[in-house]
Scaffold this motif. Structure first.
Motif, PDB file in Angstrom:
ATOM      1  N   TYR A  69      43.070  -6.085  76.021  1.00 27.44           N
ATOM      2  CA  TYR A  69      41.909  -6.900  76.375  1.00 27.44           C
ATOM      3  C   TYR A  69      41.605  -6.619  78.237  1.00 27.44           C
ATOM      4  O   TYR A  69      40.594  -6.510  78.318  1.00 27.44           O
ATOM      5  CB  TYR A  69      41.344  -8.545  76.774  1.00 27.44           C
ATOM      6  CG  TYR A  69      41.574  -9.751  74.805  1.00 27.44           C
ATOM      7  CD1 TYR A  69      40.415  -9.200  74.450  1.00 27.44           C
ATOM      8  CD2 TYR A  69      43.268  -8.809  74.430  1.00 27.44           C
ATOM      9  CE1 TYR A  69      40.504  -9.743  73.093  1.00 27.44           C
ATOM     10  CE2 TYR A  69      43.166 -10.484  73.370  1.00 27.44           C
ATOM     11  CZ  TYR A  69      41.882 -10.189  72.876  1.00 27.44           C
ATOM     12  OH  TYR A  69      41.900 -10.002  71.314  1.00 27.44           O
ATOM     13  N   CYS A  70      42.367  -6.019  79.472  1.00 28.95           N
ATOM     14  CA  CYS A  70      42.389  -6.159  80.364  1.00 28.95           C
ATOM     15  C   CYS A  70      42.753  -4.328  81.148  1.00 28.95           C
ATOM     16  O   CYS A  70      43.619  -4.636  81.853  1.00 28.95           O
ATOM     17  CB  CYS A  70      43.056  -7.182  81.144  1.00 28.95           C
ATOM     18  SG  CYS A  70      42.341  -8.944  80.657  1.00 28.95           S
ATOM     19  N   ALA A  82      42.220 -15.822  74.447  1.00 27.81           N
ATOM     20  CA  ALA A  82      41.766 -13.803  75.324  1.00 27.81           C
ATOM     21  C   ALA A  82      40.927 -13.326  74.347  1.00 27.81           C
ATOM     22  O   ALA A  82      39.620 -12.850  74.664  1.00 27.81           O
ATOM     23  CB  ALA A  82      42.739 -13.708  75.204  1.00 27.81           C
ATOM     24  N   ALA A  83      41.054 -13.725  73.099  1.00 26.88           N
ATOM     25  CA  ALA A  83      40.250 -13.118  72.187  1.00 26.88           C
ATOM     26  C   ALA A  83      38.783 -14.201  72.325  1.00 26.88           C
ATOM     27  O   ALA A  83      37.457 -12.877  72.293  1.00 26.88           O
ATOM     28  CB  ALA A  83      40.817 -13.374  70.956  1.00 26.88           C
ATOM     29  N   ARG A 134      52.364  -9.660  78.412  1.00 25.89           N
ATOM     30  CA  ARG A 134      52.263  -8.264  78.643  1.00 25.89           C
ATOM     31  C   ARG A 134      50.472  -7.396  77.879  1.00 25.89           C
ATOM     32  O   ARG A 134      49.948  -6.519  77.957  1.00 25.89           O
ATOM     33  CB  ARG A 134      53.184  -7.341  79.376  1.00 25.89           C
ATOM     34  CG  ARG A 134      52.581  -5.819  79.587  1.00 25.89           C
ATOM     35  CD  ARG A 134      54.250  -4.801  79.774  1.00 25.89           C
ATOM     36  NE  ARG A 134      54.789  -5.489  78.503  1.00 25.89           N
ATOM     37  CZ  ARG A 134      55.247  -4.552  77.478  1.00 25.89           C
ATOM     38  NH1 ARG A 134      53.829  -3.623  77.568  1.00 25.89           N
ATOM     39  NH2 ARG A 134      55.384  -4.819  76.578  1.00 25.89           N
ATOM     40  N   GLU A 135      51.488  -8.055  76.690  1.00 22.44           N
ATOM     41  CA  GLU A 135      50.694  -7.067  75.160  1.00 22.44           C
ATOM     42  C   GLU A 135      48.711  -8.159  75.076  1.00 22.44           C
ATOM     43  O   GLU A 135      47.721  -7.231  75.457  1.00 22.44           O
ATOM     44  CB  GLU A 135      51.260  -8.329  74.161  1.00 22.44           C
ATOM     45  CG  GLU A 135      52.477  -6.637  73.865  1.00 22.44           C
ATOM     46  CD  GLU A 135      52.707  -8.166  72.700  1.00 22.44           C
ATOM     47  OE1 GLU A 135      52.480  -8.435  71.719  1.00 22.44           O
ATOM     48  OE2 GLU A 135      54.365  -7.643  72.269  1.00 22.44           O
ATOM     49  N   ASP A 185      38.480 -10.107  82.511  1.00 24.42           N
ATOM     50  CA  ASP A 185      38.962  -8.567  83.046  1.00 24.42           C
ATOM     51  C   ASP A 185      40.474  -8.329  83.222  1.00 24.42           C
ATOM     52  O   ASP A 185      40.677  -7.558  83.471  1.00 24.42           O
ATOM     53  CB  ASP A 185      37.783  -8.262  84.411  1.00 24.42           C
ATOM     54  CG  ASP A 185      36.594  -8.487  83.977  1.00 24.42           C
ATOM     55  OD1 ASP A 185      35.675  -8.002  82.668  1.00 24.42           O
ATOM     56  OD2 ASP A 185      35.310  -9.434  84.235  1.00 24.42           O
ATOM     57  N   VAL A 186      41.209  -9.753  83.817  1.00 21.80           N
ATOM     58  CA  VAL A 186      41.882  -9.619  84.694  1.00 21.80           C
ATOM     59  C   VAL A 186      42.905 -10.832  83.746  1.00 21.80           C
ATOM     60  O   VAL A 186      42.375 -11.912  83.970  1.00 21.80           O
ATOM     61  CB  VAL A 186      42.232  -9.464  86.027  1.00 21.80           C
ATOM     62  CG1 VAL A 186      41.456  -9.887  86.575  1.00 21.80           C
ATOM     63  CG2 VAL A 186      43.857  -9.639  86.637  1.00 21.80           C
ATOM     64  N   ILE A 187      43.656 -10.528  84.076  1.00 19.35           N
ATOM     65  CA  ILE A 187      45.448 -11.774  83.124  1.00 19.35           C
ATOM     66  C   ILE A 187      45.996 -12.920  85.041  1.00 19.35           C
ATOM     67  O   ILE A 187      46.867 -11.248  85.140  1.00 19.35           O
ATOM     68  CB  ILE A 187      45.290 -11.776  82.012  1.00 19.35           C
ATOM     69  CG1 ILE A 187      44.745 -11.763  80.856  1.00 19.35           C
ATOM     70  CG2 ILE A 187      46.661 -12.788  81.661  1.00 19.35           C
ATOM     71  CD1 ILE A 187      45.615 -11.176  79.814  1.00 19.35           C
TER      72      ILE A 187
END
Length: 384
Positions: free
Chosen positions: A290-291, A244-245, A284-285, A250-252
């Motif tokens: 990020y999103c 993720a980093a 969720r974290e 924009d979305v997961i």
């Protein structure tokens, strides 16, 4: 007013049914929802009715000839011999009445979840009827006719211009989604699964990294058979944090197969409820980091529908609502309502019995092997 989370559900989702004896059984959604209701974790206004995906939406991923075959098969107009060319009419994915309508309903459920989140009506959304990650453009596979996650990702790209991180923790490799976006730099697929040396579909090697402009956006973490919670969670947490980093989505979209559990009859992993408590909470974290919280969850595998799936999938919703991990006994009302239908005695507590199984003699060796795999799989990020 924006909701914290919505749960996509309709009794019509149960129409996706191959046979009474087939391992893929959508009754698990009803069991999960009823468990959430019995603990007063969900209200009626948080349950959203799914729509049916249109042909135009299905065509974002699926071939028109394949869609036509599925429609005809559901009307009894296609033989198993002809259907098998398209992956239906097989032992894994038999033809059943109204196959197209039922399959399109599952896709529409995931699209409903997408719109709820991307249009800001809800922070999170879950469609447990989705997660059919083995479906391909022109062929069904592994209990999956249409691939709702692939269609949803294409839909998010087209309608919202979104950069999507897809995370798959099903014990089986998320092959259909991976290959759909293998050359797309704006979709990152991450799959943690039992190694294909032992398990369908046999793909998901760490060397499958993407192609062309999409090289470096496909991540696979094939874990060894008999992997336990500690090793699984180490790989999961490390992998999604680093990916993720690196990708900055924009979305997961998470696929939440519950078949990595020790009780699952189709796999060889040794997970317990400890893993399923943490999987959605970590997701969720990451979405918050990020999103701006945009997280859509779907179901997937999970073939012990009585002892495992309701407890495991409940944690997705509990995580979305930020309800603490429950302890102690499951509600007597829920156990009484369903035990007579179950072929096996229920686990009557939220956590699994400890110990759940005999100690694994090769635990240290399996853990070390998984750690080496993790480091190799993340090499592409760590050396940028």
């Amino acid at each position: 007013m924006k909701k914290e989370a919505v749960f996509i559900f309709s009794e019509k989702q149960l129409g996706y049914s191959f046979s009474e004896t087939h391992p893929f059984n959508q009754k698990r959604i009803v069991l999960t929802l009823d468990l959430l209701k019995k603990i007063n974790a969900i209200t009626d206004d948080e349950i959203i009715t799914p729509r049916i995906a249109t042909d135009e939406e299905l065509l974002l991923v699926h071939d028109s000839r394949f869609i036509d075959i599925v429609k005809r098969a559901g009307k009894g107009q296609v033989s198993n011999e002809v259907g098998s060319v398209y992956g239906i009419g097989t032992e894994d994915t038999p033809i059943f009445p109204n196959m197209h309508e039922a399959s399109a309903m599952l896709v529409g459920g995931t699209l409903t979840a997408v719109d709820e989140v991307m249009e800001g009506r809800s922070r999170y959304a879950v469609n447990l009827g989705g997660g059919l990650h083995h479906g391909f453009s022109g062929k069904a596979s592994g209990f999956c006719v249409y691939n709702d996650s692939s269609v949803a990702i294409k839909y998010m790209q087209k309608k919202y211009g979104a950069r999507v991180l897809y995370i798959d923790t099903d014990a089986h490799h998320g092959d259909g989604v991976q290959w759909t976006f293998y050359d797309d730099p704006d979709v990152c697929t991450l799959s943690i699964h039992e190694t294909g040396r032992y398990l369908f579909p046999g793909t998901g090697s760490i060397t499958e990294r993407g192609n062309g402009k999409g090289y470096g956006t496909s991540f696979n973490f094939p874990i060894d058979a008999f992997t336990e919670d500690e090793s699984f969670l180490e790989i999961y947490k490390t992998a999604i944090e680093e990916v993720a980093a690196f990708f900055k989505p924009d979305v997961i979209l998470t696929q939440n197969g519950a078949d990595a559990h020790y009780f699952d009859p189709l796999t060889h992993l040794y997970g317990t409820m400890k893993s399923f408590e943490q999987i959605p909470r970590i997701a969720r974290e990451i979405a918050e980091r990020y999103c701006e919280g945009r997280w859509i969850a779907v179901g997937g595998g999970g073939y012990d529908i009585w002892r495992v799936v309701p407890r495991a999938w409940s944690h997705i919703w509990l995580s979305m609502k930020q309800i603490p991990i429950p302890t102690g006994n499951l509600p007597d009302e829920w156990l009484t309502a369903w035990q007579d239908q179950s072929p096996v005695p229920f686990i009557k507590t939220w956590q699994d019995p400890n110990p759940l199984y005999e100690p694994i003699p090769r635990k240290a060796e399996i853990t070390e092997k998984n750690t080496q795999m993790l480091n190799k799989a993340l090499h592409i990020i760590r050396n940028k």
